[in-house]
Write an enzyme that holds these catalytic residues in place. Structure first.
Site, PDB file in Angstrom:
ATOM      1  CG  PHE A   1      -1.931   1.058   1.256  1.00 23.55           C
ATOM      2  CD1 PHE A   1      -3.139   0.867   0.616  1.00 23.55           C
ATOM      3  CD2 PHE A   1      -1.688   2.273   1.865  1.00 23.55           C
ATOM      4  CE1 PHE A   1      -4.104   1.865   0.603  1.00 23.55           C
ATOM      5  CE2 PHE A   1      -2.642   3.281   1.852  1.00 23.55           C
ATOM      6  CZ  PHE A   1      -3.858   3.074   1.220  1.00 23.55           C
TER       7      PHE A   1
ATOM      8  CG  ASP B   1       0.067  -2.449   6.990  1.00 23.29           C
ATOM      9  OD1 ASP B   1      -1.043  -2.809   7.412  1.00 23.29           O
ATOM     10  OD2 ASP B   1       0.229  -1.388   6.344  1.00 23.29           O
TER      11      ASP B   1
ATOM     12  CE1 TYR C   1      -8.952   2.330   7.075  1.00 21.99           C
ATOM     13  CE2 TYR C   1      -8.257   3.763   8.874  1.00 21.99           C
ATOM     14  CZ  TYR C   1      -8.018   3.194   7.636  1.00 21.99           C
ATOM     15  OH  TYR C   1      -6.856   3.485   6.972  1.00 21.99           O
ATOM     16  CE  LYS C   2      -7.600  -1.271   5.397  1.00 23.72           C
ATOM     17  NZ  LYS C   2      -8.095  -0.368   4.360  1.00 23.72           N
TER      18      LYS C   2
ATOM     19  NE  ARG D   1      -9.924  -2.882  -2.657  1.00 25.77           N
ATOM     20  CZ  ARG D   1      -9.428  -2.395  -1.532  1.00 25.77           C
ATOM     21  NH1 ARG D   1      -8.258  -2.828  -1.075  1.00 25.77           N
ATOM     22  NH2 ARG D   1     -10.077  -1.477  -0.840  1.00 25.77           N
TER      23      ARG D   1
HETATM   24  C1  LIG Z   1      -2.247  -1.957   4.029  1.00 23.24           C
HETATM   25  C2  LIG Z   1      -2.520  -0.538   4.413  1.00 23.24           C
HETATM   26  N1  LIG Z   1      -1.575   0.162   5.076  1.00 23.24           N
HETATM   27  C3  LIG Z   1      -1.782   1.441   5.425  1.00 23.24           C
HETATM   28  C4  LIG Z   1      -2.961   2.091   5.134  1.00 23.24           C
HETATM   29  C5  LIG Z   1      -3.125   3.550   5.477  1.00 23.24           C
HETATM   30  O1  LIG Z   1      -3.669   3.741   6.684  1.00 23.24           O
HETATM   31  P1  LIG Z   1      -3.972   5.205   7.256  1.00 23.24           P
HETATM   32  O2  LIG Z   1      -4.611   5.990   6.183  1.00 23.24           O
HETATM   33  O3  LIG Z   1      -4.916   4.929   8.365  1.00 23.24           O
HETATM   34  O4  LIG Z   1      -2.701   5.791   7.705  1.00 23.24           O
HETATM   35  C6  LIG Z   1      -3.987   1.392   4.483  1.00 23.24           C
HETATM   36  C7  LIG Z   1      -5.277   2.039   4.195  1.00 23.24           C
HETATM   37  O5  LIG Z   1      -6.185   1.511   3.640  1.00 23.24           O
HETATM   38  C8  LIG Z   1      -3.745   0.060   4.100  1.00 23.24           C
HETATM   39  O6  LIG Z   1      -4.676  -0.652   3.438  1.00 23.24           O
END
Ligand SMILES: Cc1ncc(COP(=O)(O)O)c(C=O)c1O
Length: 408
Positions: free
Chosen positions: A140, A209, A234-235, A383
Site C-alpha cells: 500500500f 502491516d 476501520y476495516k 475488489r
Molecule cells: C495496508 C494498508 N496500510 C496502510 C494504510 C493507510 O492507513 P492510514 O490511512 O490509516 O494511515 C492502508 C489504508 O487503507 C492500508 O490498506
C-alpha cells in the site's frame, strides 16, 4: 434495490439454494443483526467496516455525560487517559497477542513510521553495520513512502522487493523488513510465520502491516515472534471512518523501543512536565500526544461485537464465503470478462476477492447503482471484501449475479 436475477435465474437456482442452506447453517449468522445494514450487499468492509448498532448510543453517552457533564474529570473518571492501552488489550486477542503489547492511537501511516524507525534503531543497537531496510515493493503506497523517508532519516538503503523475494535479499546488513500480511490490491495472504523466521535468521526485525487481516483471520503475533506490527481499525474491526490505528511492540523489545516520536503521552511522568524525556515502561512508549477520544471510544464500543466470537470461526466462514463467491462468478459471469487475481489456495488468500476487469471503475459504479457495494483499485481491479460477521452467502450469490448481468 432488490435483485431478482432476470435472465440468469435459470442458471443461478442451484447456487441460490445452496446459499440459503449455507446461511441456515452459519454459526455466525446472528451477528449480522448487531450491525446497521440495509438490503445493500455490502462488500467493502475491507475498506470501511459497517456500523455496529451499539456505537451511536455509546457515543451519545460519551458526548452528553462524559464530555458534556463531567468534562475534564472524564480523563480520570471515565478512563479516557488509559483508553489507548485498554483498547489495545481488547484488540490483542484478535491478533494473537498477550495483553500489554498494543497501544491504540494515531493513523497506520504514523505507526508505520514509529515502528520502522524504532526497528532500525534496535537492530543497530548491537550491530552498527546494519544499514538496509527491506520493503514490500507491492505495498500500500503509504508504507512505501514512509519506508523511503525512514531510510533517509536513518541513513539506510531501501530495498523494495516482492514478499516472495525477501529471503533472497536478507543478509547481515538488513536492519528491518516492512511487509503487508495481505496485499491490499489482490487479497494475497503472505507467509507471516515463514518470512518472520527468515528475517530473524538474518538477525533483522520484522514489522508487519495487518490492515487487511486483523479481524479477518488468525495472525498469531506472539506465536510467530513478530517484532512490531501496525494496523488500522476501520476495516474488519469496524471502528468507523478514520478510527485510530494500533501499534504492537513485542514485550521483550519494549525496554529498547526508542520512539522517533516521543511525546508527553509516552513519558514516564506525563504530568511531571519535565524538559527531558524519559520513556514510560511497556507498550505505552508507542503513545505520542493526546488521544482522539471520540473515535477511540467509538472503536471500543465497536469491539463489543467480538464477544463470544473466535477468529478461527471467522476465518472458516471467510474462506467458505470467498470460495463460494468465486464459484458463483465462474458459473454466472460470461467467460473472459473477469480474471480472479486472488489466489485459490486458502493459505494464500486473505478475506477479499479481487477480479481483474476491463473498465473496472465504471463496472463498480454500475454495481453500486444496483445495490452491490465493493470498490476498485486502478487500473483494473474490482475488489470485494468479505466480512464474515455480517456478510451472508446470499450476499455473495447476489453480488456475482449482478456482476454477471452488468457484464452481459
Ligand atoms: C495496508 C494498508 N496500510 C496502510 C494504510 C493507510 O492507513 P492510514 O490511512 O490509516 O494511515 C492502508 C489504508 O487503507 C492500508 O490498506
Amino acid at each position: 434495490m432488490s435483485e431478482t436475477g432476470g435472465a440468469l435465474s435459470g442458471t443461478d437456482s442451484g447456487l441460490a439454494a445452496e446459499a440459503a442452506k449455507l446461511d441456515a447453517d452459519d454459526v455466525l449468522r446472528a451477528k449480522r443483526a448487531e450491525f446497521v445494514l440495509d438490503d445493500t450487499v455490502y462488500l467493502d468492509g475491507n475498506s470501511l467496516g459497517a456500523l455496529p448498532a451499539n456505537v451511536p448510543g455509546r457515543l451519545a453517552e460519551v458526548m452528553t455525560h462524559e464530555w458534556g457533564t463531567l468534562r475534564i474529570r472524564s480523563w480520570d473518571e471515565s478512563g479516557w487517559w488509559t483508553a489507548p492501552e485498554r483498547i489495545g488489550d481488547r484488540i490483542a486477542p484478535l491478533v494473537g497477542a498477550a495483553p500489554g503489547q498494543i497501544v491504540v492511537g494515531d493513523s497506520t501511516s504514523v505507526n508505520v513510521f514509529k515502528a520502522l524507525v524504532a526497528a532500525v534503531r534496535m537492530a543497530r543497537d548491537p550491530d552498527e553495520g546494519r544499514d538496509e531496510i527491506v520493503v514490500d515493493a507491492t505495498t500500500f503506497p503509504t508504507d512505501g513512502y514512509i519506508a523511503e523517508s525512514a531510510a533517509r532519516l536513518t541513513g539506510c538503503r531501501l530495498i523494495p522487493v516482492t514478499p516472495g523475494d525477501v529471503p533472497g535479499v536478507l543478509g547481515d546488513r538488513t536492519a528491518a523488513v516492512l511487509l503487508n500480511h495481505a496485499d491490499y490490491r489482490t487479497g494475497r495472504l503472505h507467509d507471516l510465520p515463514g518470512l518472520t523466521a527468515r528475517i530473524h535468521a538474518a538477525g533483522a526485525l520484522a514489522v508487519w502491516d495487518l490492515c487487511h487481516t486483523a479481524g479477518a483471520l488468525p495472525v498469531g503475533l506472539d506465536a510467530h515472534g513478530v517484532d512490531l506490527a501496525v494496523g488500522c481499525t476501520y476495516k474488519y474491526l469496524n471502528g468507523g471512518p478514520g478510527s485510530p490505528a494500533y501499534l504492537y511492540v513485542r514485550e521483550e523489545l519494549q525496554s529498547r523501543f526508542d520512539s522517533p516520536l516521543p511525546g508527553w503521552n509516552s513519558h514516564a511522568q506525563p504530568f511531571g512536565m519535565r524538559p527531558e524525556f524519559e520513556a514510560a515502561d511497556g507498550a505505552l512508549r508507542g503513545r505520542v500526544g493526546t488521544p482522539d477520544i471520540l473515535s477511540m471510544l467509538a472503536l471500543e464500543a465497536a469491539l463489543d461485537v467480538w464477544e463470544g466470537v473466535s477468529v478461527d470461526t471467522v476465518r472458516a466462514k471467510s474462506l467458505a464465503l470467498t470460495d463460494f463467491f468465486l464459484r458463483c462468478v465462474e458459473a454466472y459471469v460470461p467467460e473472459g470478462r473477469v480474471e480472479p487475481v486472488t489466489p485459490r489456495a486458502h493459505a494464500e488468500r486473505g478475506s477479499q476477492v479481487a477480479l481483474r476487469c476491463e473498465g473496472a471503475g465504471d463496472v463498480m459504479k454500475r454495481l453500486i447503482e444496483q445495490g452491490v457495494v465493493g470498490d476498485y483499485r486502478a487500473p483494473d481491479v474490482l475488489r470485494f471484501g468479505f466480512t464474515p460477521l455480517y456478510v451472508s452467502f446470499a450476499d455473495a450469490e447476489r453480488a456475482a449475479r449482478v456482476l454477471a448481468r452488468t457484464l452481459a
